[in-house]
Design an enzyme around this catalytic site. Structure first.
Site, PDB file in Angstrom:
ATOM      1  N   CYS A 187      12.917  36.139  18.360  1.00  0.00           N
ATOM      2  CA  CYS A 187      13.329  36.084  19.841  1.00  0.00           C
ATOM      3  C   CYS A 187      13.100  37.593  20.167  1.00  0.00           C
ATOM      4  CB  CYS A 187      14.896  35.856  20.516  1.00  0.00           C
ATOM      5  SG  CYS A 187      15.038  36.130  21.465  1.00  0.00           S
ATOM      6  N   HIS A 198      15.282  30.352  17.926  1.00  0.00           N
ATOM      7  CA  HIS A 198      15.923  30.797  17.574  1.00  0.00           C
ATOM      8  C   HIS A 198      16.142  29.524  16.209  1.00  0.00           C
ATOM      9  CE1 HIS A 198      17.668  34.072  19.349  1.00  0.00           C
ATOM     10  NE2 HIS A 198      17.305  33.668  20.355  1.00  0.00           N
ATOM     11  N   GLU A 203      17.100  30.047  13.027  1.00  0.00           N
ATOM     12  CA  GLU A 203      18.705  30.653  12.293  1.00  0.00           C
ATOM     13  C   GLU A 203      19.699  30.217  12.966  1.00  0.00           C
ATOM     14  OE1 GLU A 203      17.011  32.284  14.746  1.00  0.00           O
ATOM     15  OE2 GLU A 203      18.901  33.805  15.607  1.00  0.00           O
TER      16      GLU A 203
END
Lengths: 83, 767, 269
Positions: free
Chosen positions: C119, C228, C230
């Protein structure tokens, strides 16, 4: 095609977070002459044919009514682009 | 200050010029209040003192019209209710012990009027303000929520406000790295020129990290840090720009505060580092009334004295006068009290984060707040008189003349109430209801908010409550819900406020959490209108009684008055934020059934009466009259307790509370959550409760929920309901095969059709 | 008040301890850079930890990479996205070091450092010209937060080596300036050289050219993507779907494979 430039800036008394962040970064890249940075917006309005007073008047209205938020911004310039 | 453009109004000068004309009225003070100030000081106030008193004695800061009523929140409590309360009402935010050494602080506030004037910045700075309240308790903010109320969805100005507010909440909150886990969106013409932008923030900390707003320890430094001070919030034209008051030439001051979320994010991290290293003795955020509030509150809550040099304040605008500096509401600023020994570490942390700061002065034991400017004393007051001894009004209130007529206007006796759909029409009615502005999907709003950041979100919109994990080791976490039903409150503010409380309680319990604390945001019209004041008094009484009955304390909140245009006040809007605790957030209960639950039994808990007054169905038909549904908080408590235990013991896979839109909305929501249908039989329950199918679907009787129960758990589930004496009925099964909400023998609504209607409304209006 | 569950109770979600108890994985040190305004740094560190590695916090003002084996530039709004997203962070001292290590030529025995920009991290890497192209405002002009389906197009980077080429993953997407743009020549080159790593499927959420969600550099050690991964590493807190299996609500953990992939690649190297 001729263009009309409309410049919009945050009002002087209004906080400009973007300008502030840029001002603080400049010394880090070795530029320390500037005491303040304010960030505004430039609009280019294209018209057909010659720029007339009516075009300019419409550009001024566009500036006041749409391109700027009169609560926090000023239209600081409406002019014909010099190409 | 060589650029000083004004004549300084010192304390000495004030003593020798008692008859100077002061702009107390322009600053919003009443004549009796101005006289009180003179009595307190034994002389006329200086311009700077006048500025301080005027902002601190404003309705917003002093709660002068509301505090006689708000006292009930402190009075109607038991020791049992206070057991887990570590910090109560009066501080920046209340703090609740949630176990394992963890504490949680949360608070809800309003930023209504600024959000009408400049929706983006108004909403953004609303988020910023509530987050600073949370930081100043010593907590790391972990989530935000936003109950929003706008004018009629098809009014031309609603577009402007909705776009600005939603982008502002997102723009600020997303930039802070705080997941937005829920809230409300309501459209009603009563909010046309008075949108309500309420913002909730929740923070967590270890018990030992709790910080309070007090200035103790004589000789400790008083430091202002964060953004520079500008003319924000003083008003478009400041009467204080000329201190001598002779040349009344108001200067230009910003009419709107601009938020800088980046500065706030840095401030959060910087404060957390200060807390971690125990560098600050006391801390206060700067919100309304800025330095006036921070200095007077810190001083009066601590050793009682403070000496400050106002010329030390770092300014964005060098033309500000002392009075303006004291009133400024520039955002992203904090005030800290630091021992001389900790100054080196303090400076180190400021430098690490590139945060500007200046030492304004120090703590004294003089009992006076003394402020100087260029060596001259311009303020010399007892800080308590500024912070705590503001005026208190017992505003007259009376039951509105039209209240009886309003309550007599029952929906069931209205034309729309008599012309109720039946049979196959009920299917269309469900679709119509789910497409209505207030029950349609709010994804258009919530997809503009980050719900993932921090990695601890276990539930968020559209589930009944937002759930975040606090402790990664154990899964301990909190659930939060905000609710208001202003239409009920309009019909009966006492019962309506209780209904809001009941709904928030039910939402938290439905998600699987034990409700433990309340914060409220009371949005009303003008307190100078006895009708409005009656609504306020009744709503507060209802909330206080209700909290006592549920055994859940109010830990703090906010009052927003004067939400009216001309004589037209908004519907009374007491927003209740409920916090619950879960030992393990991975056991949270979703609000809809998943494909894996195919064949699960669907049970309805509670009973249904003909309670359509104030309902969403009535709103759809343009009716507001009668009496709101009856609230039985003992039953709500029982239901909540059952839902928490059922979740903990694995008896339910999903559950959804019944509120606006009744059973119809609850079933539709639960089907749409994961796109899984259900087969429902209405007949038996309708007969048991003595109501028709329409009433069963659309009545908003309280104390109800639907549950998805695995076949293997049905016996235990029914045993628990029977043991507790709570009405229950098996009304159908989860059906993952036929994609429909099948109201058997009545109508079958394809989920595709339902979804299209439900999710199309907001994009249709807002793009 | 912390009542523990009866021991007979089956937990609703899986045990979260990493499935690989390989001490060698724990020995892999992955730096996570924090700038002022970074938001997803703790999440990136958590992802490394859940994958079995050791996260190492790196501060933007420092110039010491602390001999990490790889670096993640996490998401957020560094410097508030002011000026241009990622533009100011790209000038940080730590990023000079990252640039140097990521472009190391290998002659001194140092292989180029694996770098992942997520991002805002992706935006920073493009501002540093470690990756081609740039991100502009989403075509619909709004911030968008959604569970996004991606197709894995390139499995030759250390971050994607264990993913299935042509397979799909679902990870959250959340941004304001996520529309990937580049000139026609660059786009052609990216396609010809197989340097598009992830592509949006099931609808382009922001107007990105050629549905590009993530790209890599010529050597394949630097990867940037807007979504994302994560935030899809832990059942119960991720997206509600997956590219490979039926998952219940918030149980999606497809993103974890990027991090386990990196750790194993480094251990194997």
């Amino acid at each position: 095609m001729p263009r009309i430039i409309v410049d919009v800036m945050p009002k002087p008394e209004i906080l400009d977070p973007q300008g502030k962040a840029i001002a603080r970064e400049l010394p880090h890249i070795g530029l320390s002459s500037f005491t303040e940075v304010r960030q505004g917006k430039r609009f280019e309005l294209t018209v057909e044919g010659e720029v007339t007073e009516r075009h300019l008047e419409e550009a001024r209205r566009a500036g006041e009514e749409l391109l700027s938020n009169p609560v926090i911004e000023d239209v600081v310039n409406v002019s014909v682009a010099e190409d | 200050m060589s650029e000083q453009q004004f004549n300084l109004d010192t304390v000495d000068h004030a003593r020798t010029t008692p008859d100077t004309d002061l702009p107390w009225a322009e600053l919003g003070l009443k004549e009796n209040e101005f006289e009180d100030i003179k009595k307190i000081l034994g002389r006329r106030p200086t311009a700077a003192e006048l500025a301080m008193y005027s902002v601190m004695w404003s309705e917003h800061c002093s709660y002068k019209s509301s505090k006689v009523h708000l006292k009930q929140f402190g009075a109607k409590v038991t020791d049992e209710m206070k057991k887990d309360l570590m910090v109560g009402i009066g501080e920046n935010a209340g703090v609740t012990d949630i176990g394992n050494g963890w504490a949680v602080t949360f608070k809800i506030e309003s930023h209504n009027h600024p959000s009408y004037v400049e929706p983006y910045q108004g909403a953004a700075t609303g988020v910023g303000g509530i987050v600073r309240d949370i930081i100043s308790m010593g907590a790391r903010p972990v989530a935000v929520m936003d109950p929003l109320r706008f004018g009629a969805i098809d009014h031309p100005d609603t577009q402007r406000v909705v776009h600005g507010v939603v982008a502002g909440v997102g723009g600020y909150g997303n930039s802070l790295g705080l997941p937005n886990i829920g809230g409300e969106v309501e459209f009603d013409a009563c909010y046309q020129a008075n949108p309500l932008v309420n913002a909730l923030a929740v923070g967590v900390m270890r018990h030992e990290d709790i910080r309070l707003a007090n200035a103790s320890g004589v000789g400790n430094k008083v430091i202002l840090f964060g953004a520079r001070t500008g003319g924000d919030g003083i008003g478009g034209a400041s009467v204080l720009a000329s201190e001598s008051f002779d040349d009344a030439k108001p200067s230009k001051r910003p009419a709107v505060q601009v938020g800088d979320p980046f500065a706030e994010k840095v401030l959060i991290e910087c404060c957390l580092e200060l807390f971690k290293d125990s560098v600050v003795e006391g801390i206060q955020d700067l919100g309304a009334a800025g330095i006036s509030c921070a200095t007077s509150e810190l001083a009066s809550n601590g050793d009682g004295g403070m000496h400050v040099d106002l010329t030390k304040v770092l300014l964005r605008d060098s033309t500000l006068t002392p009075g303006e500096i004291l009133m400024s509401e520039s955002q992203e600023r904090m005030m800290a009290v630091v021992t001389p020994a900790n100054m080196a570490r303090f400076e180190e942390i400021m430098d690490k984060w590139d945060v500007e700061y200046s030492v304004l002065g120090e703590v004294t034991d003089s009992g006076r707040l003394v402020i100087e400017w260029d060596g001259e004393i311009i303020v010399d007051v007892d800080p308590k008189t500024v912070a705590h001894d503001g005026p208190t009004y017992e505003r007259p209130y009376s039951r509105p003349a039209g209240q009886d007529a309003t309550q007599a206007d029952r929906f069931s006796e209205s034309a729309a109430g008599r012309d109720r759909p039946a049979g196959a029409e009920l299917g269309k009615a469900v679709v119509e209801l789910m497409a209505s502005p207030n029950l349609c999907s709010k994804e258009w709003v919530t997809d503009q908010y980050d719900r993932y950041v921090q990695g601890n979100t276990a539930l968020s919109q559209p589930d009944d409550a937002g759930v975040v994990r606090v402790d990664e080791e154990t899964g301990l976490g909190v659930a939060l819900a905000t609710d208001a039903n202003p239409r009920y409150a309009y019909l009966d503010p006492y019962e309506g406020a209780k209904a809001s409380l009941a709904e928030a309680y039910r939402n938290v319990a439905t998600a699987g959490a034990r409700p433990v604390a309340v914060s409220d945001c009371l949005n009303f019209g003008s307190p100078e209108d006895p009708d409005v004041m009656w609504q306020f008094a009744e709503a507060v009484r209802g909330l206080a009684d209700g909290c006592m009955e549920l055994g859940v304390p109010v830990t703090g909140g906010n009052v927003s008055l004067y939400n009216q245009t001309g004589g037209q006040a908004i519907n009374p809007t007491p927003v209740v934020a409920m916090m619950g605790v879960m030992d393990d957030v991975t056991r949270r209960t979703p609000s809809g059934w998943a494909p894996t639950e195919d064949g699960n039994a669907i049970y309805l808990l509670g009973t249904t009466a003909d309670e359509l007054d104030g309902s969403e169905w009535a709103r759809l038909k343009g009716h507001l009259g009668g009496r709101p549904p009856r609230v039985d908080l003992a039953q709500e408590k029982l239901l909540g307790d059952m839902l928490v235990n059922m979740s903990r013991d694995g008896m339910i896979d999903a559950a959804h509370d019944l509120s606006q839109g009744g059973l119809a909305a609850a079933l539709a929501d639960a089907c749409l959550r994961f796109g899984v249908g259900a087969r429902i039989g209405l007949g038996e329950v309708a007969e048991r409760d003595g109501v028709d199918e329409f009433t069963l679907l659309f009545s908003e009787s309280q104390g109800r929920a639907v549950c998805s129960v695995p076949r293997t758990e049905e016996v235990r589930f029914k045993d628990m309901c029977t043991a507790r004496g709570y009405a229950f009925a098996r009304i159908g099964v989860v059906d993952a095969v036929n994609d429909a909400l099948d109201l058997q023998g009545v109508a079958s609504v394809p989920l595709a059709e339902l979804r299209e209607a439900w999710s199309g409304t907001l994009p249709k209006y807002f793009g | 008040m912390a009542e523990s569950l009866p021991s007979t109770e089956v937990p609703l979600i899986a045990d979260l301890t990493p499935d690989v108890s390989d001490e060698r994985l724990a020995g892999v040190r992955v730096g996570v850079v924090t700038f002022p305004g970074t938001l997803d740094d703790r999440d990136a560190a958590r992802a490394v930890r859940i994958a079995g590695g050791t996260p190492v916090p790196l501060w933007y003002k420092d110039s010491d990479l602390q001999s990490v084996d790889a670096v993640i530039i996490p998401g957020g709004f560094s410097y508030g996205d002011y000026l241009r997203a990622g533009s100011i962070a790209a000038k940080a001292p730590m990023m000079r070091e990252v640039h140097r290590a990521a472009t190391a030529d290998g002659t001194s025995g140092s292989a180029p450092l694996p770098v992942l920009g997520i991002c805002n991290g992706f935006q920073i890497l493009t501002e540093m010209h470690l990756l081609p192209g740039s991100m502009i405002k989403n075509d619909h002009l709004k911030f968008v937060c959604t569970d996004q389906r991606l197709r894995v197009e390139n499995t030759e980077t250390p971050w994607t080596a264990e993913l299935d080429r042509g397979g799909e993953i679902v990870v959250p997407l959340k941004n304001q300036d996520g529309q990937y743009v580049a000139d026609a020549r660059t786009l052609r080159q990216l396609e010809e050289e197989n340097r598009v790593v992830f592509r949006y499927v099931g609808g382009n959420p922001n107007g990105s050219r050629q549905d590009i969600a993530g790209v890599t550099n010529e050597r394949g050690n630097v990867v940037g993507l807007m979504p994302h991964p994560e935030h899809a590493v832990e059942p119960g807190f991720g997206p509600s779907s997956s590219g490979t299996e039926e998952v219940a609500m918030r149980y999606g953990s497809d993103g974890l494979r990027l991090f386990t992939s990196l750790l194993r690649q480094i251990v194997a190297a």
